[in-house]
Design a protein around this motif. Structure first.
Motif, PDB file in Angstrom:
ATOM      1  N   VAL A 132       0.828  -1.194   0.000  1.00  0.00           N
ATOM      2  CA  VAL A 132       0.000   0.000   0.000  1.00  0.00           C
ATOM      3  C   VAL A 132       0.873   1.259   0.000  1.00  0.00           C
ATOM      4  CG1 VAL A 132      -1.439   1.333   1.561  1.00  0.00           C
ATOM      5  CG2 VAL A 132      -2.030  -1.033   1.035  1.00  0.00           C
ATOM      6  N   GLY A 133       1.914   1.240   0.839  1.00  0.00           N
ATOM      7  CA  GLY A 133       2.766   2.418   0.959  1.00  0.00           C
ATOM      8  C   GLY A 133       3.443   2.755  -0.347  1.00  0.00           C
ATOM      9  N   LYS A 134       3.930   1.721  -1.039  1.00  0.00           N
ATOM     10  CA  LYS A 134       4.625   1.934  -2.304  1.00  0.00           C
ATOM     11  C   LYS A 134       3.677   2.604  -3.308  1.00  0.00           C
ATOM     12  CE  LYS A 134       7.243  -0.395  -5.853  1.00  0.00           C
ATOM     13  NZ  LYS A 134       7.477  -1.623  -6.567  1.00  0.00           N
ATOM     14  N   GLN A 135       2.430   2.153  -3.304  1.00  0.00           N
ATOM     15  CA  GLN A 135       1.480   2.700  -4.268  1.00  0.00           C
ATOM     16  C   GLN A 135       1.128   4.153  -3.970  1.00  0.00           C
ATOM     17  OE1 GLN A 135      -1.686  -0.026  -5.645  1.00  0.00           O
ATOM     18  NE2 GLN A 135      -0.752  -1.557  -4.327  1.00  0.00           N
ATOM     19  N   ILE A 136       1.029   4.472  -2.686  1.00  0.00           N
ATOM     20  CA  ILE A 136       0.721   5.860  -2.340  1.00  0.00           C
ATOM     21  C   ILE A 136       1.905   6.760  -2.710  1.00  0.00           C
ATOM     22  CG2 ILE A 136       0.092   7.449  -0.481  1.00  0.00           C
ATOM     23  CD1 ILE A 136      -1.222   5.165   0.957  1.00  0.00           C
ATOM     24  N   CYS A 137       3.124   6.285  -2.391  1.00  0.00           N
ATOM     25  CA  CYS A 137       4.324   7.066  -2.719  1.00  0.00           C
ATOM     26  C   CYS A 137       4.416   7.291  -4.227  1.00  0.00           C
ATOM     27  CB  CYS A 137       5.580   6.344  -2.247  1.00  0.00           C
ATOM     28  SG  CYS A 137       5.754   6.350  -0.469  1.00  0.00           S
ATOM     29  N   GLU A 138       4.118   6.226  -4.992  1.00  0.00           N
ATOM     30  CA  GLU A 138       4.189   6.329  -6.440  1.00  0.00           C
ATOM     31  C   GLU A 138       3.224   7.386  -6.950  1.00  0.00           C
ATOM     32  OE1 GLU A 138       3.630   2.619  -8.540  1.00  0.00           O
ATOM     33  OE2 GLU A 138       5.738   2.201  -8.081  1.00  0.00           O
ATOM     34  N   ALA A 139       2.013   7.369  -6.392  1.00  0.00           N
ATOM     35  CA  ALA A 139       1.003   8.336  -6.816  1.00  0.00           C
ATOM     36  C   ALA A 139       1.523   9.747  -6.611  1.00  0.00           C
ATOM     37  CB  ALA A 139      -0.292   8.113  -6.026  1.00  0.00           C
ATOM     38  N   LEU A 140       2.229   9.944  -5.502  1.00  0.00           N
ATOM     39  CA  LEU A 140       2.732  11.274  -5.193  1.00  0.00           C
ATOM     40  C   LEU A 140       3.905  11.644  -6.099  1.00  0.00           C
ATOM     41  CD1 LEU A 140       2.636  13.727  -3.342  1.00  0.00           C
ATOM     42  CD2 LEU A 140       4.138  12.534  -1.758  1.00  0.00           C
ATOM     43  N   ARG A 141       4.842  10.714  -6.254  1.00  0.00           N
ATOM     44  CA  ARG A 141       6.058  11.008  -7.024  1.00  0.00           C
ATOM     45  C   ARG A 141       5.798  11.147  -8.513  1.00  0.00           C
ATOM     46  NH1 ARG A 141      11.177   9.711  -5.023  1.00  0.00           N
ATOM     47  NH2 ARG A 141      11.682   8.482  -6.852  1.00  0.00           N
ATOM     48  N   LEU A 142       4.677  10.589  -8.965  1.00  0.00           N
ATOM     49  CA  LEU A 142       4.301  10.697 -10.368  1.00  0.00           C
ATOM     50  C   LEU A 142       3.996  12.141 -10.734  1.00  0.00           C
ATOM     51  CD1 LEU A 142       3.992   8.382 -12.424  1.00  0.00           C
ATOM     52  CD2 LEU A 142       1.535   8.486 -12.038  1.00  0.00           C
ATOM     53  N   HIS A 143       3.474  12.879  -9.785  1.00  0.00           N
ATOM     54  CA  HIS A 143       2.991  14.221 -10.106  1.00  0.00           C
ATOM     55  C   HIS A 143       3.809  15.340  -9.484  1.00  0.00           C
ATOM     56  CE1 HIS A 143      -0.497  12.751 -12.207  1.00  0.00           C
ATOM     57  NE2 HIS A 143      -0.730  11.912 -11.219  1.00  0.00           N
ATOM     58  N   LYS A 172       7.712  16.572  -7.676  1.00  0.00           N
ATOM     59  CA  LYS A 172       9.116  16.205  -7.510  1.00  0.00           C
ATOM     60  C   LYS A 172       9.446  16.193  -6.022  1.00  0.00           C
ATOM     61  CE  LYS A 172      11.213  17.499 -11.873  1.00  0.00           C
ATOM     62  NZ  LYS A 172      10.198  18.277 -12.614  1.00  0.00           N
ATOM     63  N   VAL A 173       9.411  15.009  -5.449  1.00  0.00           N
ATOM     64  CA  VAL A 173       9.806  14.891  -4.047  1.00  0.00           C
ATOM     65  C   VAL A 173      10.760  13.714  -3.928  1.00  0.00           C
ATOM     66  CG1 VAL A 173       7.743  15.891  -3.002  1.00  0.00           C
ATOM     67  CG2 VAL A 173       7.770  13.464  -3.579  1.00  0.00           C
ATOM     68  N   SER A 174      11.562  13.717  -2.888  1.00  0.00           N
ATOM     69  CA  SER A 174      12.495  12.612  -2.683  1.00  0.00           C
ATOM     70  C   SER A 174      11.713  11.429  -2.124  1.00  0.00           C
ATOM     71  CB  SER A 174      13.583  13.016  -1.699  1.00  0.00           C
ATOM     72  OG  SER A 174      13.012  13.138  -0.411  1.00  0.00           O
ATOM     73  N   ARG A 175      12.344  10.255  -2.183  1.00  0.00           N
ATOM     74  CA  ARG A 175      11.749   9.047  -1.639  1.00  0.00           C
ATOM     75  C   ARG A 175      11.334   9.237  -0.176  1.00  0.00           C
ATOM     76  NH1 ARG A 175      12.121   4.302  -4.589  1.00  0.00           N
ATOM     77  NH2 ARG A 175      13.304   5.019  -6.369  1.00  0.00           N
ATOM     78  N   LYS A 176      12.231   9.886   0.557  1.00  0.00           N
ATOM     79  CA  LYS A 176      11.993  10.062   1.981  1.00  0.00           C
ATOM     80  C   LYS A 176      10.788  10.968   2.224  1.00  0.00           C
ATOM     81  CE  LYS A 176      14.987  10.273   5.992  1.00  0.00           C
ATOM     82  NZ  LYS A 176      16.200  10.869   6.548  1.00  0.00           N
ATOM     83  N   GLN A 177      10.760  12.065   1.453  1.00  0.00           N
ATOM     84  CA  GLN A 177       9.626  12.998   1.595  1.00  0.00           C
ATOM     85  C   GLN A 177       8.312  12.308   1.225  1.00  0.00           C
ATOM     86  OE1 GLN A 177      11.453  15.949  -0.964  1.00  0.00           O
ATOM     87  NE2 GLN A 177      11.070  17.524   0.593  1.00  0.00           N
ATOM     88  N   ALA A 178       8.365  11.487   0.157  1.00  0.00           N
ATOM     89  CA  ALA A 178       7.165  10.791  -0.281  1.00  0.00           C
ATOM     90  C   ALA A 178       6.655   9.879   0.825  1.00  0.00           C
ATOM     91  CB  ALA A 178       7.467   9.988  -1.544  1.00  0.00           C
TER      92      ALA A 178
END
Lengths: 286, 313, 276
Positions: free
Chosen positions: A109-120, A122-128
């Motif tokens: 679940v976490g990976k998918q939420i992070c992906e949704a954010l990083r797709l749109h 520009k944030v670092s992995r940590k910020q995501a």
């Protein structure tokens, strides 16, 4: 009334079939501001198609056509498919009925939420990751760390739908389209999920299109109601004034509902009239 | 233009067509006729499947009217006319090493092909369907025992089993058919079991259980009709393979015995002349190719036509 | 034991004396699924009694065990213990054909409860053939008429019917063997509101005409309030409360869970649910 966020003019959705063209949506116009708008209708009324066509998500062989779909002053119909992809999930998000079909079962679940954010953005992995955890907390998940690591099948229906809402809202969209977001949930869970959605939408000043078959629920949850029948808008009113609705279809739906407070010997059966299909669609723009 | 997703009765169609596309059939036979007609329409619309159907239908006609279509007896030898090229002196497809007319032999050979295909198609799938549905519906130890049996049969190579039969009961079409049937049923059992598992807990099965129906009644009357479409598709797709296996057995000399005009055996005989008199082997090869293609086209089309999800509309 | 408590307080409710004219009585029903360490008890110690000609509702959310109770009663689930009495006589785990003529069931999803390859005629005549009835043609036509479908529908396939029409066929099927008790498992939750009204009206008419006893399971409190005289609320496999319909209408249920259910089915209330 707040400023207009989305305005749809003369929307048609057509499906060619062997026996001729079926019009799922027939020339409707409506607008949404920073408010909660409910679209109510029975199965086959075209309410879901309306929601999907805003994001231009009608699958072939279906075709959509409209004079304009204006979002923040831009006509979405003139956008390229690439530009649309930037709108989807970023400025306009959609929550579907069953989270099981919207979440990828092989990713956490976490990976998918992070992906949704990083797709749109520009944030670092940590910020995501930080953002995702905060969002999970915002949808009132008690143990965000654990849910972050879990997989969709490990979540209950209510939890899954909260995750979906978190995923859809993390990009800070201006408009959320919720298509029967709570119909698969138990009534008490349904109310909690609605409360979370309500709070977030209000706090962020977003617009919400709430698509549902449940007249009772929509009238208690939304600010404004659009009632659809056979691909047209038959009536629109403020949610608080639903009891004053005049169209025989709306009245029929209201009377067909059994009510706990007032016992009825017999429920009133809706007498459908062919003339309802012929009437011009009501303009639901404000 | 229709205005709502509601089908209306089409009043202005005449006679048989109207009767066959009725929305409200008036009797059991009528309802069945309407379903058949709708299936026919879908087959007709699918051009490739219809081509496959035409090929198979022609095969049946050729087999039925073989004596009328053949120009000579299939086994009539004329050593003065050995190995004539196609088209010479009334031999449309030429003659073989014993001066037999290849065209006539192919026409009669269609009967053998059809016999093999027919017997295998009616034994292996029915047996597989029975085993698979019983295993799937009953579950538990019955399922375990039956499916292990399936595994054992799946492990047998077809040709080796055929060899064993030839050793036991002698070479011939019968051993070929038995060997093919015995090795062909397990895949059907697997398909039927998988389908049964998805429908055994359906509400309509519960409903008929509540009416007091017995196990076999439920399996035959309720589960079989739903497994049938995937089985039929599989059978038509397998037919090409079965023809090829029969031909292969014939080619190895284990199937049909001379002078029977079996296509595989004909290729085997023509092998010796393949460089100089290519038509002796090529003509039966073409026949096998066309019929296999026909079954494959029909099978692919039937998969689209019989798919219950698509037949909803 | 919430049941016996309320029996003491309310004379109208179930007790040993009224059990004599109970059509269906369930005593200490437990239902288990799975085996060994996977074993899970879906229904815990449920006791309810349904009067002859009554209409009894069981409400609860998913996983409350409400449908499992029905499935144990009609014999679709065999791993239960406790006692199920029909007209005072206990039923065994294996059911016979005579039992089928006492109890029938209507399922939730009319799209899944009719065999896709059987015509309406076959669906309705099959139970009659199984039980050796005569005059099958007449009975099928009468049943179609009873549920408000005409003879026109007799030879159609399910895919030629709308959701409401399918559910009418399912109701007709359940009535073919002239049962005394009809178990209704969420019979309208897959239908549109206007169609739900038609089907609920149909149930009311049939109950009067055929002198039926209903046990209805649903998550929709408005539907039970409309249909039933007495209501059991289930949660986590247990009955938490049994009340009559007036108690529910007047919003005087005793447990907090029932209060919450009742509140939730009245619609969204930001003040009530917002700060949970």
């Amino acid at each position: 009334m707040s400023d207009t966020l989305l305005s749809v003019e003369d929307l048609w959705v057509r499906f060619p079939t062997r026996t001729g063209t079926v019009d799922a949506v027939r020339g409707i116009s409506f607008s949404v501001g920073r408010e909660r708008v409910g679209i109510v209708g029975e199965s086959g009324s075209g309410k879901s198609m309306t929601g999907r066509s805003i994001l231009r998500l009608i699958r072939a062989p279906g075709q959509m056509e409209a004079k304009s779909i204006t979002f923040n002053g831009d006509n979405l119909l003139e956008y390229s498919e690439r530009q649309m992809r930037k709108i989807r999930g970023h400025q306009i998000s959609m929550v579907m009925q069953d989270p099981k079909f919207s979440l990828n079962p092989v990713h956490s679940v976490g990976k998918q939420i992070c992906e949704a954010l990083r797709l749109h953005t520009k944030v670092s992995r940590k910020q995501a990751r930080q953002g995702a955890l905060e969002m999970l907390e915002a949808v009132q998940i008690r143990n965000p760390e654990r849910v972050f690591r879990s997989y969709p099948h490990e979540l209950s229906g209510g939890m899954g739908q909260r995750v979906m809402i978190a995923m859809m809202l993390i990009t800070d969209p201006q408009l959320l389209i919720a298509d029967e977001p709570t119909s698969a949930l138990d009534v008490t869970v349904q109310m909690k999920v609605l409360a979370i959605m309500d709070k977030l939408v209000q706090e962020r000043g977003m617009g919400l299109i709430f698509i549902s078959h449940d007249l009772n629920l929509v009238s208690s949850f939304c600010d404004r109601i659009i009632i659809m029948y056979a691909g047209r808008i038959v009536e629109t009113c403020r949610a608080s004034e639903l009891h004053k609705a005049t169209h025989p279809y709306t009245r029929g739906l209201l009377n067909a509902l059994p009510r706990i407070e007032e016992p009825k010997g017999r429920l009133e059966a809706l007498q459908r009239q062919d003339s309802w299909k012929q009437e011009a669609s009501v303009d639901a723009r404000v | 233009m229709t205005t709502a997703p509601v089908k209306s009765n089409v009043p202005s169609r005449s006679g048989l067509k109207a009767w066959l596309s009725s929305d409200a059939p008036a009797s059991r036979g009528h309802a069945r006729a309407v379903q058949l007609y709708l299936g026919w329409l879908k087959l007709y619309e699918n051009k490739l499947a219809f081509l496959g159907f035409l090929i198979i239908f022609s095969l049946v006609l050729i087999a039925a009217f073989a004596p009328l279509l053949a120009t000579t007896e299939p086994n009539a030898q004329d050593l003065s006319k050995r190995l004539l090229a196609p088209g010479t002196s009334g031999h449309l497809l030429g003659t073989d090493e014993l001066g037999r007319d290849i065209y006539s032999r192919l026409v009669y050979g269609s009967r053998i092909t059809l016999l093999i295909v027919g017997i295998v198609a009616f034994t292996a799938p029915v047996f597989g369907l029975l085993i698979g549905t019983v295993a799937g519906y009953l579950g538990g130890w019955v399922d375990q025992v039956l499916m292990r049996l399936v595994d054992i049969f799946l492990a047998f190579p077809r040709l080796v089993l055929a060899l064993a039969f030839v050793a036991a009961i002698g070479a011939g079409i019968e051993s070929a058919i038995i060997a093919i049937s015995l090795t062909a049923w397990p895949p059907y059992a697997r398909i039927a079991r998988a389908e049964t598992l998805t429908i055994r807990n359906a509400d309509y099965i519960s409903a008929v259980r509540l009416q007091g129906a017995g196990i076999m009644h439920i399996i035959v009357g309720h589960i079989w009709p739903l497994c049938l479409s995937s089985i039929i598709v599989r059978v038509t797709l397998d037919m090409a393979g079965i023809i090829l296996t029969a031909a292969g057995l014939g080619f190895l000399g284990l199937g049909a015995q001379p002078p029977e005009p079996e296509w595989g055996a004909m290729i085997s005989a023509g092998r010796k002349f393949v460089l100089d008199q290519w038509w002796v082997a090529a003509m039966p090869g073409m026949a096998i190719f066309i019929v296999s293609l026909g079954f494959n086209l029909l099978g692919d089309g039937l998969r689209d036509i019989l798919d219950p999800k698509k037949s909803q509309s | 034991m919430p049941v016996s408590d309320s029996a003491l307080m309310e004379p109208k409710s179930l007790s040993a004396e009224t059990a004599a004219d109970a059509r269906l009585e369930i005593k200490n029903l437990n239902v288990y699924f799975g085996e060994g360490s996977e074993r899970f008890q879906a229904v815990k110690n449920v006791s309810v009694s349904v009067q002859q000609g009554g209409s009894f509702g069981i409400v609860g959310e998913s996983g409350s065990g409400k449908s499992t109770v029905l499935r144990a009663v009609c014999g679709l689930v065999e791993s239960w213990d406790g006692e199920i009495d029909i007209d005072g006589a206990p039923v065994s785990h294996k059911r016979n054909k005579a039992f089928a003529r006492k109890i029938q069931m209507v399922f939730q999803d009319p799209y899944a409860s009719l065999h896709p390859r059987h015509t309406v005629d076959r669906v309705l005549s099959e139970p009659l053939k199984l039980h050796g009835f005569d005059g099958i043609d007449g009975r099928v036509l009468r049943a179609l008429d009873d549920v408000g479908l005409g003879a026109d529908f007799r030879f159609r396939y399910p895919h030629q019917l709308s959701g409401g029409q399918r559910q009418r066929v399912a109701v007709a099927r359940a009535l073919m063997l002239e049962p005394e008790i009809l178990l209704l498992d969420e019979p309208t939750s897959a239908l549109d509101v206007s169609v739900q009204a038609e089907i609920l009206n149909l149930f009311a008419e049939l109950r009067k005409e055929h002198n039926l006893t209903y046990v209805m399971v649903t998550h929709d409190l408005a539907v039970v309030a409309h249909m039933c005289d007495e209501i059991a609320v289930m949660q986590f496999g247990e009955v938490v409360e049994v009340m009559d319909v007036d108690a529910m209408r007047n919003s005087t249920p005793k447990t907090a869970y029932t209060q919450e259910l009742l509140k939730a089915s009245m619609g969204y209330d930001a003040e009530f649910f917002g700060d949970s």
